[in-house]
Design an enzyme around this catalytic site. Structure first.
Site, PDB file in Angstrom:
ATOM      1  N   PHE A 246     129.915  39.294  81.642  1.00 35.98           N
ATOM      2  CA  PHE A 246     131.022  39.846  81.645  1.00 35.98           C
ATOM      3  C   PHE A 246     131.186  41.481  81.406  1.00 35.98           C
ATOM      4  O   PHE A 246     131.698  41.879  81.018  1.00 35.98           O
ATOM      5  CB  PHE A 246     131.389  39.101  80.775  1.00 35.98           C
ATOM      6  CG  PHE A 246     131.936  37.955  80.932  1.00 35.98           C
ATOM      7  CD1 PHE A 246     132.708  37.346  81.409  1.00 35.98           C
ATOM      8  CD2 PHE A 246     131.489  36.819  79.802  1.00 35.98           C
ATOM      9  CE1 PHE A 246     132.098  35.924  81.858  1.00 35.98           C
ATOM     10  CE2 PHE A 246     130.897  35.110  79.582  1.00 35.98           C
ATOM     11  CZ  PHE A 246     131.552  35.087  80.449  1.00 35.98           C
ATOM     12  N   ARG A 634     138.689  35.989 101.974  1.00 39.35           N
ATOM     13  CA  ARG A 634     137.915  35.277 103.078  1.00 39.35           C
ATOM     14  C   ARG A 634     137.489  34.237 101.124  1.00 39.35           C
ATOM     15  O   ARG A 634     136.860  34.310 100.947  1.00 39.35           O
ATOM     16  CB  ARG A 634     136.786  35.167 104.506  1.00 39.35           C
ATOM     17  CG  ARG A 634     136.491  34.320 104.081  1.00 39.35           C
ATOM     18  CD  ARG A 634     135.857  34.198 105.488  1.00 39.35           C
ATOM     19  NE  ARG A 634     134.988  33.189 106.067  1.00 39.35           N
ATOM     20  CZ  ARG A 634     134.229  33.487 106.799  1.00 39.35           C
ATOM     21  NH1 ARG A 634     133.593  34.437 106.948  1.00 39.35           N
ATOM     22  NH2 ARG A 634     133.731  32.442 108.039  1.00 39.35           N
ATOM     23  N   LEU A 636     135.305  32.050 100.140  1.00 39.98           N
ATOM     24  CA  LEU A 636     133.298  31.472 100.443  1.00 39.98           C
ATOM     25  C   LEU A 636     132.907  30.137 100.262  1.00 39.98           C
ATOM     26  O   LEU A 636     132.896  29.108 100.872  1.00 39.98           O
ATOM     27  CB  LEU A 636     132.245  32.291  99.608  1.00 39.98           C
ATOM     28  CG  LEU A 636     132.200  33.708 100.716  1.00 39.98           C
ATOM     29  CD1 LEU A 636     131.439  34.399 100.076  1.00 39.98           C
ATOM     30  CD2 LEU A 636     132.103  32.953 101.811  1.00 39.98           C
ATOM     31  N   PRO A 638     135.632  27.574  97.451  1.00 40.78           N
ATOM     32  CA  PRO A 638     136.717  27.063  96.706  1.00 40.78           C
ATOM     33  C   PRO A 638     136.517  26.137  95.437  1.00 40.78           C
ATOM     34  O   PRO A 638     137.292  26.550  94.672  1.00 40.78           O
ATOM     35  CB  PRO A 638     137.987  26.071  97.546  1.00 40.78           C
ATOM     36  CG  PRO A 638     137.060  26.155  99.351  1.00 40.78           C
ATOM     37  CD  PRO A 638     135.705  26.846  99.043  1.00 40.78           C
ATOM     38  N   LYS A 639     135.113  25.682  95.474  1.00 42.25           N
ATOM     39  CA  LYS A 639     134.881  25.016  94.159  1.00 42.25           C
ATOM     40  C   LYS A 639     134.591  26.071  93.140  1.00 42.25           C
ATOM     41  O   LYS A 639     135.319  26.906  92.506  1.00 42.25           O
ATOM     42  CB  LYS A 639     133.875  23.828  94.575  1.00 42.25           C
ATOM     43  CG  LYS A 639     133.707  23.066  93.704  1.00 42.25           C
ATOM     44  CD  LYS A 639     133.104  22.112  93.566  1.00 42.25           C
ATOM     45  CE  LYS A 639     132.909  21.430  92.556  1.00 42.25           C
ATOM     46  NZ  LYS A 639     131.686  20.363  93.041  1.00 42.25           N
ATOM     47  N   GLN A 644     136.065  30.280  88.800  1.00 48.56           N
ATOM     48  CA  GLN A 644     135.994  31.996  88.970  1.00 48.56           C
ATOM     49  C   GLN A 644     137.276  32.587  87.993  1.00 48.56           C
ATOM     50  O   GLN A 644     137.650  33.495  87.104  1.00 48.56           O
ATOM     51  CB  GLN A 644     135.501  32.984  89.524  1.00 48.56           C
ATOM     52  CG  GLN A 644     133.994  33.243  90.030  1.00 48.56           C
ATOM     53  CD  GLN A 644     133.367  34.250  89.233  1.00 48.56           C
ATOM     54  OE1 GLN A 644     133.351  35.145  88.471  1.00 48.56           O
ATOM     55  NE2 GLN A 644     132.673  33.011  88.512  1.00 48.56           N
ATOM     56  N   GLY A 708     135.986  39.147  96.963  1.00 47.85           N
ATOM     57  CA  GLY A 708     135.718  38.811  95.481  1.00 47.85           C
ATOM     58  C   GLY A 708     136.782  38.537  94.494  1.00 47.85           C
ATOM     59  O   GLY A 708     137.750  38.922  95.067  1.00 47.85           O
ATOM     60  N   GLY A 710     135.315  38.249  91.337  1.00 47.92           N
ATOM     61  CA  GLY A 710     135.248  38.038  89.434  1.00 47.92           C
ATOM     62  C   GLY A 710     135.930  38.759  88.872  1.00 47.92           C
ATOM     63  O   GLY A 710     136.199  37.942  87.695  1.00 47.92           O
ATOM     64  N   GLU A 711     136.779  39.485  88.957  1.00 49.11           N
ATOM     65  CA  GLU A 711     137.970  40.054  88.359  1.00 49.11           C
ATOM     66  C   GLU A 711     139.227  39.461  87.933  1.00 49.11           C
ATOM     67  O   GLU A 711     139.904  39.270  86.687  1.00 49.11           O
ATOM     68  CB  GLU A 711     138.144  41.403  87.911  1.00 49.11           C
ATOM     69  CG  GLU A 711     136.463  42.234  89.073  1.00 49.11           C
ATOM     70  CD  GLU A 711     135.740  42.163  87.588  1.00 49.11           C
ATOM     71  OE1 GLU A 711     134.351  42.289  88.719  1.00 49.11           O
ATOM     72  OE2 GLU A 711     135.477  42.580  86.819  1.00 49.11           O
TER      73      GLU A 711
END
Ligand code: FAD
Ligand code: SF4
Lengths: 754, 337
Positions: A246, A634, A636, A638-639, A644, A708, A710-711
């Site tokens: 993180f 997009r 990549l 969905p799971k 995330q 992306g 992640g955040e």
């Protein structure tokens, strides 16, 4: 079409089985034999001053103790602090562990005990006697606010606030409706499941094989080579699995330095695993103060935005984050003033934590937008949409894409926002007041220079190599998807190798750039590999593809097929046979496109809707529903993408209600340094979380259309919770975390509205 | 941790004979072992009680007294049919604490004797009178969100962190102990002590005594009880304030009321005069405030924990309401009733 797409479909994690069965090896899992030495750090008890005397006699006398390193006997390392710099570190002088007798924060390492067993090392560390000469320290941000300053040198990668537009001050003066308030967010400590650790294996030829908890192996490698003056061929860093970081693993931390130092000095392999308490001595999200002023016309049109934030940093580095820019990125106004300043305290340098800066600014600005909506008597969602920007007004650029409105509509519908009564305290069930709140969020979509290597053998086995790290984010899985789809293989034919400095170079994994950047590099390598394969297929005698161009064929089920006439195909096996090579290797690259960057800016956006239930008398808050609607290019997988965002929302709830590093300002020390007393949400605190991805076509951000993820999940969440708590109770809490006493108004606030 | 001897006595007498000031009994180890790793507890030897016979029973005698052996795990006690039937309050309080994993390991004896969660007490690089007498109490002017508001002294403002013990206080349980000179029965309220000028001592237990059982007298409170725990998250956090109530009713009147507070003092906090305010009359909500005021008489905050006074007041009123209405707080539901 017979082609089976993999990208965009929900795929299980390719490393899931290894993780749940325990075969995935984390840093501390390497080198478990008797030959490795164990090290334990003793941390300082004072915040600032110097060590007057340090006595290791008793520690050294413990059977099994091999050496105790202090500033007095440490081996020589690089002298200049510039040698200790890393790529993402802020301007300043990085910590040089055990360098001299000076102490610059409570928790700085003062000794390293190396022993034959972990228990021995930890015990002996307690026997090291240290006498300090303490100097007066300051760890209280609020007290030091008057001493804030604009950082002299900007931190690379972080945009400082833009120059003011117009005059926010006079626009505010004359605004028919305005809102001014202060908001405060507590410091938070990174607590990934895996502790920070380094295992250094000293090989027979003196080379070092290092396993380090890091978000990018090259960062550790460069640091070690630079600090210890080693040539690149002497050091290899291998960290295939990282148990969450993180942001705490973006920079090399003191355990890397100390473990390598000990291994080199003792010519032995050394393992150093920090304790949970020591996690609180390496990094944290800075405590941040905000003041937001908004001016509006009676119809809700914003006329002025002023947002100032002051974050804390250490005495030795100017840690910087983007806190205030988001406000104008999301909302348009003619007069805008954004300011970001720092206060130096006697603490360790803060470090990026998930979406560094953004949720801090969002908590302030998105709370303020709600408070303004209340004053204007308009629905908070309507106010936001009314002032939504069409271009990036901070950088004066176009958006590569921005489907925030679409996301918002989907989210509002799923949540049932239109049923929300305007007035607070309008909904209740039993003893609980119910409130609905929302917030917007944004995060930068970035590309970083990445290289990748893809190898295919005659049996159709593909190996993908990138030096980036999978922090639990799903990188292994999405890279396998990308390669499998490009080469027409099934997922189980693809092996992904990550986290090894022998692999093609990648920067640290952070900032949500890995999927777009590493993914595009793999995609590029696959394209080159496909070209080579086609060439090989064409050398086959009487090849049915002899005149085919690369764009006319597709790779499907281990065959190269001519799209216009699928009967014309060559199997990969045949292509290999014809080409005469047992395997084909291709290197790929990806990086930001300078021209696009000049004209466009690229962001992910989200609208978060939250339901909070608050016990009317007792103030206990439950977040019973959350819908996070995200526009992030997009998707990549969905799971893994959903995971995330769910993780971000959970963290946002924790930020809103629980997380707080508590400092004793008399001692200059964090006190709740364990996860019994440093609270993150427990299962009982988490209810339904719904994630929606709005469709967003974007071929400018990255070749794959990926932005992306992640955040973005965390960014608006805490603000949405605060807004929901207000809607439930009519009480506005401007300080995070909103603990029970603040919700009840039993603890006086440090911030006040004006 | 420091090197230590480890022994597993096979008989209670052996355990007692082997015990010295410098040794510690080991129950589930969930608190003691942590403290040893932190170098706060430094026993020369550990006497592991887990092999002892006769300390794992839960029984009920003719008078209805429930006896729970000291080595019964917190999980087993909370799940035991006799406990659930006759003292659901105890089961609820146990389930309000820690996690299933910890409760599986933790013992009744260990729970009674667990130490404070004061941040400073756990951090050997800071001063602390309880850990090292005479070094001072930084909590008084420091981080004291979880600290006491009642019965504090200038030497220590720590709380006893147990949930279970708060219920035991409301149940007027008795702690059965054995030492070199035989058996003693100590009322729960006399078992834990206030810090005074010896904060290093948590209880009145002698260094050579071992807890063998907990006895709870028969009480007929039916569903008129509750354990209400307020904390910084909805599970797996120590109480900021907790309230245990048993309310025995006769013909619509409160015949016996017991209220104990957790998270506010160095021991579970009871004030008989406060309980008397409701006894002999109907459980009138209007009087709950007076009960709370009496319970909290003399309370003082130390800064961060000032809010506990107000919060305790609210919690007491709610808990009395729950007990009166026979709607005890559930510890499985993710919400306060
Ligand atoms: C992360 C965490 C969260 C927790 N949360 C809660 C919570 O929310 N609420 C709560 O109430 N508790 C909580 N606990 C505390 C837990 O209840 C105690 O750790 C547990 O009850 C201690 O029991 P034990 O058998 O493991 O004791 P041990 O650790 O074995 O011993 C504790 C002390 O008791 C002594 N002792 C043990 N048995 C005897 C005996 N028979 N006679 C004499 N002395 C004895 C030991 O010598 C030692 O001093 C938590 C603990 C942890 C680690
Ligand atoms: S409150 Fe008690 S335990 Fe905490 S620091 Fe003070 S003396 Fe130590």
């Amino acid at each position: 079409m017979m082609h089976h797409p993999l990208i965009g479909t929900p795929q299980d994690r390719v490393d899931g089985r290894a993780k749940v069965t325990g075969t995935a090896r984390y840093v501390a899992d390497f080198e478990t034999g008797a030959e490795v030495l164990h090290a334990h750090v003793l941390n300082s008890a004072i915040a600032i001053g110097r060590i007057r005397r340090i006595d290791t006699t008793r520690a050294l006398a413990v059977p099994g103790v091999v050496e105790v390193f202090t500033h007095e006997n440490r081996p020589r390392t690089a002298w200049f602090s510039s040698s200790y710099k890393d790529d993402v570190g802020p301007p300043g002088k990085p910590l040089r562990p055990l360098y001299d007798s000076s102490i610059s924060y409570s928790g700085e390492p003062v000794a390293l005990v190396v022993a034959e067993s972990y228990e021995t090392a930890r015990y002996a560390a307690n026997l090291v006697e240290v006498e300090y000469e303490a100097k007066p320290h300051e760890t209280d941000l609020l007290k030091q606010l008057p001493n804030s300053y604009v950082p002299k040198k900007r931190r690379s990668g972080i945009n400082p606030p833009p120059r003011p537009k117009g005059s926010a001050a006079s626009a505010l003066e004359s605004a028919p409706v305005k809102h001014v308030a202060r908001y405060l967010i507590a410091a938070e400590h990174h607590n990934p499941m895996e502790m920070h650790a380094t295992t250094v294996i000293r090989e027979a030829d003196g080379k070092l094989l290092i396993h380090d908890k890091i978000q990018g192996v090259y960062a550790s490698k460069q640091y070690v080579c630079s600090v210890f003056g080693l040539s690149e061929d002497k050091v290899r860093v291998v960290s295939p699995f990282i148990g969450g970081a993180f942001g705490s693993g973006l920079r090399p931390h003191y355990q890397l330095f100390l473990a390598v130092m000990a291994a080199m000095a003792l010519e032995r392999s050394v393992k150093l695993v920090l304790t949970r308490d020591q996690q609180f001595t390496i990094a944290h999200r800075p405590e941040t103060w905000n003041e937001v002023a908004l001016g509006a016309k009676p119809d809700g049109t914003l006329t002025a935005i002023r947002h100032k934030a002051i974050g804390s940093t250490s005495r030795y580095e100017d840690h910087q984050e983007a806190v205030v820019n988001w406000t104008n990125l999301l909302y348009s106004a003619p007069d805008v003033q954004l300011e970001y300043e720092l206060v130096q305290l006697d603490i360790e340098t803060p470090t990026d934590m998930r979406a560094p800066g953004a949720p801090l600014g969002a908590f302030a600005a998105e709370s303020a937008m709600d408070e303004l909506a209340e004053k204007l008597g308009v629905d908070p969602l309507a106010l936001r949409l009314h002032n939504d920007t069409q271009t990036d007004e901070v950088m004066n650029k176009y958006h590569t894409s921005k489907e925030l409105r679409a996301a918002c509509q989907l989210g509002a519908e799923r949540f049932g926002w239109r049923h929300r009564p305007f007035a607070p305290r309008s909904m209740r069930q039993g003893r609980e007041l119910i409130g609905w709140g929302l917030a917007f969020g944004a995060w930068e979509a970035q590309m970083q220079k990445h290289a990748a290597r893809v190898m295919l053998d005659a049996e159709g086995h593909c190996t993908v190599g990138v030096a980036t790290a999978d922090l639990g984010t799903g990188t292994y899985t999405i890279l396998a998807q990308i390669a499998a789809e490009a080469l027409g293989l099934s997922m189980n034919k693809v092996t992904v190798l990550l986290g090894d400095s022998a692999l093609p170079q990648a920067p640290v994994s952070g900032g949500s750039w890995t999927a777009a950047s590493a993914g595009s590099a793999v995609h590029d390598a696959c394209a080159r590999l496909k070209a080579e394969l086609l060439l090989a297929a064409q050398t086959q005698r009487g090849s049915p593809l002899v005149d085919a161009k690369l764009e006319e064929v597709m790779f499907d089920r281990e065959r190269i097929v001519l799209m216009r006439d699928p009967m014309r195909a060559v199997s990969l096996q045949a292509a290999f046979a014809a080409g005469g090579r047992p395997r084909i290797v291709a290197d790929g690259q990806a990086g930001p496109d300078q021209l696009t960057q000049l004209r466009y800016s690229s962001h992910t956006h989200s609208a978060v809707f939250v339901e909070a239930r608050v016990d009317e008398e007792l103030g206990q808050v439950r977040v019973t529903r959350a819908v996070s609607a995200v526009a992030a290019g997009r998707i990549l997988n969905p799971k893994t993408a959903r995971s995330q965002v769910v993780g971000g929302v959970v963290w946002g709830i924790g930020m809103a209600l629980h997380e707080e590093a508590m400092a004793d300002h008399n001692l200059g020390r964090w006190m709740n340094h364990n996860i019994a007393e440093y609270h993150i949400p427990a299962h009982a605190d988490i209810h339904e979380i719904d994630v929606i991805f709005a469709e967003e076509k974007d071929m400018l951000t990255s070749p794959l259309g990926v932005k992306g993820l992640g955040e973005i999940g965390i960014v608006g969440t805490a603000a949405a919770v605060a807004n929901a708590v207000w809607h439930a109770t009519g009480r506005r809490v401007r300080e995070l975390p909103m603990t029970i006493d603040k919700v009840l108004g039993l603890t006086p606030a440090h911030t006040e509205a004006r | 941790m420091r090197p230590f001897h480890y022994e597993r006595p096979r008989a209670l007498e052996e355990a007692i004979a082997g015990k010295t000031e410098a040794s510690r009994f080991l129950g589930g180890g969930t608190n003691l072992i942590d403290l040893m790793k932190y170098d706060v507890e430094r026993p020369a030897s550990l006497l592991d009680l887990n092999r002892l016979e006769g300390l794992r029973e839960v029984e009920r005698d003719r008078e209805g007294t429930l006896r729970i052996g000291a080595l019964v795990s917190n999980a087993d006690a909370a799940a035991h049919p006799l406990v659930r039937e006759h003292h659901p309050l105890l089961a609820d309080a146990i389930l309000a604490g820690a996690t299933p994993q910890l409760r599986n390991m933790a013992t009744m004896g260990g729970n009674l004797l667990q130490r404070t969660r004061c941040y400073y007490f756990y951090d050997r690089l800071t001063p602390c009178n309880k850990r090292e007498p005479g070094t001072g109490c930084p909590a008084k002017e420091g981080v004291n969100r979880i600290h006491a508001i009642l019965g504090t002294s200038e030497h220590c403002i720590a709380t006893h962190p147990s949930d279970m013990c708060v219920a035991l206080a409301a149940l007027e349980a008795v702690v059965v102990v054995r030492g070199p000179s035989g058996e003693r029965r100590i009322r729960t309220e006399d078992f834990h002590r206030l810090p005074g000028d010896a904060p290093e001592r948590d209880t009145t237990l002698d260094a050579r005594e071992v807890v063998t059982a907990i006895e709870i007298p028969a009480r007929l409170y039916g569903r008129h009880h509750t354990y209400l725990k307020l904390r910084d998250r909805l599970s797996y956090a120590f109480a900021l304030v907790s309230v245990a109530v048993t309310m025995e009713m006769q013909e619509g009147r409160v015949s016996r009321l017991r209220v104990a507070l957790g998270g506010v003092a160095h021991k579970p906090w009871r004030v008989p005069e406060a309980e008397a305010l409701l006894e002999g009359r109907g459980p009138e909500e209007a009087r709950f405030g007076a009960v709370a005021d009496r319970l909290l008489q003399g309370a003082r905050g130390y800064g961060h924990n000032d809010f506990k006074i107000g919060l305790a007041r609210l919690a007491i009123a709610r808990a009395l309401h729950q007990a009166a209405a026979a709607t005890p707080q559930s510890h499985v539901a993710k919400r306060i009733a």
